[in-house]
Design an enzyme around this catalytic site. Structure first.
Site, short mmCIF file in Angstrom:
data_model
loop_
_atom_site.label_atom_id
_atom_site.label_comp_id
_atom_site.label_asym_id
_atom_site.label_seq_id
_atom_site.Cartn_x
_atom_site.Cartn_y
_atom_site.Cartn_z
N GLU A 60 2.19 8.68 8.58
CA GLU A 60 2.31 8.23 10.01
C GLU A 60 4.04 8.42 10.40
O GLU A 60 4.44 8.42 11.54
CB GLU A 60 2.24 6.76 10.27
CG GLU A 60 2.86 5.80 9.26
CD GLU A 60 2.45 4.28 9.39
OE1 GLU A 60 2.20 3.82 10.36
OE2 GLU A 60 2.77 3.44 8.48
N ARG B 269 -5.47 -0.97 4.81
CA ARG B 269 -4.85 -2.34 4.32
C ARG B 269 -6.13 -3.41 3.56
O ARG B 269 -5.85 -4.40 2.71
CB ARG B 269 -4.03 -3.18 5.18
CG ARG B 269 -2.80 -2.17 5.25
CD ARG B 269 -1.52 -3.12 5.03
NE ARG B 269 -1.61 -4.46 6.10
CZ ARG B 269 -0.61 -4.47 6.99
NH1 ARG B 269 0.12 -3.56 7.53
NH2 ARG B 269 -0.56 -5.42 7.75
N ALA C 280 -7.20 18.56 1.07
CA ALA C 280 -6.73 18.85 2.44
C ALA C 280 -6.37 20.33 2.43
O ALA C 280 -5.65 20.84 1.30
CB ALA C 280 -5.63 17.93 2.74
N ILE D 97 0.84 -1.22 0.03
CA ILE D 97 -0.02 -0.04 0.05
C ILE D 97 0.84 1.26 0.13
O ILE D 97 0.41 2.33 -0.42
CB ILE D 97 -0.94 0.00 1.19
CG1 ILE D 97 -0.15 0.06 2.38
CG2 ILE D 97 -1.76 -0.99 1.10
CD1 ILE D 97 -1.07 0.63 3.84
N ASP D 98 2.15 1.26 0.43
CA ASP D 98 2.98 2.48 0.72
C ASP D 98 3.52 3.15 -0.73
O ASP D 98 4.04 4.05 -0.71
CB ASP D 98 4.23 1.87 1.49
CG ASP D 98 3.83 1.44 3.11
OD1 ASP D 98 2.62 1.72 3.17
OD2 ASP D 98 4.56 0.87 3.63
#
Ligand code: F6P
Length: 323
Positions: A226, A256, A190, A130-131
């Site tokens: 994170e 995930r 954002a 996913i990264d």
């Protein structure tokens, strides 16, 4: 060179939506070429333990739409020890594998490269994390699904943020990288994005947030990777400086899971297929990646050594749009 007749496939590291589609593509591309296929359970741990299962085109039926991985996965620090890699190779020889396909991310690519260097076993990596932080491929299986999951969640957070006129710090995954944060940030409009790769100044961010409220904004979303620091400390600082209402939401493991997007399925199928094609064309240690939309083969020595950089244009664009 020994003729390739029998391949093994495993999934390794953190799971990613689309891994199952990748397994399906590897298995069916192999069976289409009359190769024997063995599935290895729980990634590299399954190699060490000799945890194998025969696979055919039917074993991968009905999984293209399923999140997670039917082969299971683990983090396997034990594979960093040579004695365990030798044990794994003993099992590989015993069942007669000619090549191994690893569906996983950075750590899994390094491990595959080491195994190849030590044993000359043919290995192919299909980038799945996913990264989206694997060098040599601009996209990885699961990344798009995760971005969509996070955007959907933040759209909901925006509703409550607006009702209560609050600032939300939303923490997303990505380990030491900001690939997820910056795409999610742009797609959910954002007001700010915090990533580990780019230093940020909370005073400047607070000024922009306060100015936004003066111009009539009723909510603000800060997407924080994170790896970009402690979201609680960031929240406290923003609260102290702006005197506005601040909340934190850590999206966590929902990022995930879930059904892979069409994009993740497409990528998984193309790259799984490319890995088998490349093995049969004689590539001995490569990653099947995607660059500028085209499928490419990248030597694992490069993948293992180099670091993928974030695209600063997306970062800039997000802040430019946050007016
Ligand atoms: O690599 C995928 C990832 O989800 C990272 O974004 C995150 O930092 C890490 O895995 C979490 O690892 P674990 O599943 O071991 O808790």
């Amino acid at each position: 060179m020994k003729k390739i007749q029998h391949i093994g496939v495993l999934t390794s590291g953190g799971d990613a939506p689309g891994m199952n589609a990748g397994i399906r593509a590897v298995v069916r591309s192999a069976t289409d070429r009359k190769l024997k296929v063995t599935g290895i359970l729980r990634g590299y741990w399954g190699l060490i333990e000799g945890d194998f299962q025969p696979m055919d085109s039917r074993s991968v039926g009905g999984i293209i739409n399923r999140g997670g991985t039917i082969l299971r996965t683990v983090r396997c620090p034990e594979f960093r020890e040579k004695k365990n890699r030798l044990q794994a190779y003993k099992h590989i020889k015993e069942i007669g594998l000619d090549a191994l396909v690893v569906i996983g991310g950075n750590g899994s690519s390094v491990a595959a490269n080491t195994l190849h260097q030590e044993t000359r076993l043919t290995v192919a990596v299909v980038p799945a994390t996913i990264d989206n932080d694997v060098y040599g491929s601009e996209d990885t299986i699961g990344f798009d699904s995760t971005v969509n999951t996070a955007v959907e969640a933040i759209d909901k957070i925006r509703d409550t943020a607006t009702s209560h006129e609050r600032i939300f710090i939303v923490e997303v995954m990505g380990r030491h990288n900001g690939f997820i944060a910056q795409e999610v940030g742009l797609c959910c409009g954002a007001e700010a994005v915090l990533v580990p790769e780019i230093p940020y100044n909370l005073q400047t961010i607070c000024r922009a947030l306060s100015n936004g409220y003066k111009r009539g904004k009723v909510s603000s979303i800060i997407v924080m990777a994170e790896g970009a620091g402690d979201s609680r400390k960031v929240a406290e600082t923003i609260k102290r400086i702006t005197k506005l209402r601040v909340r934190i939401s850590v999206l966590g493991y929902i990022q995930r899971g879930g059904s892979p997007t069409a994009h993740s399925r497409l990528l998984a199928t193309k790259l799984g297929n490319a890995a088998i094609k490349n093995i049969l064309s004689g590539y001995s240690a490569h990653l099947a990646g995607i660059q500028k939309g085209a499928i490419v083969s990248v030597p694992l020595t490069q993948v293992a050594k180099k670091t993928k950089r974030i695209d600063r244009f997306i970062y800039k664009l997000t802040h430019q749009m946050a007016q």
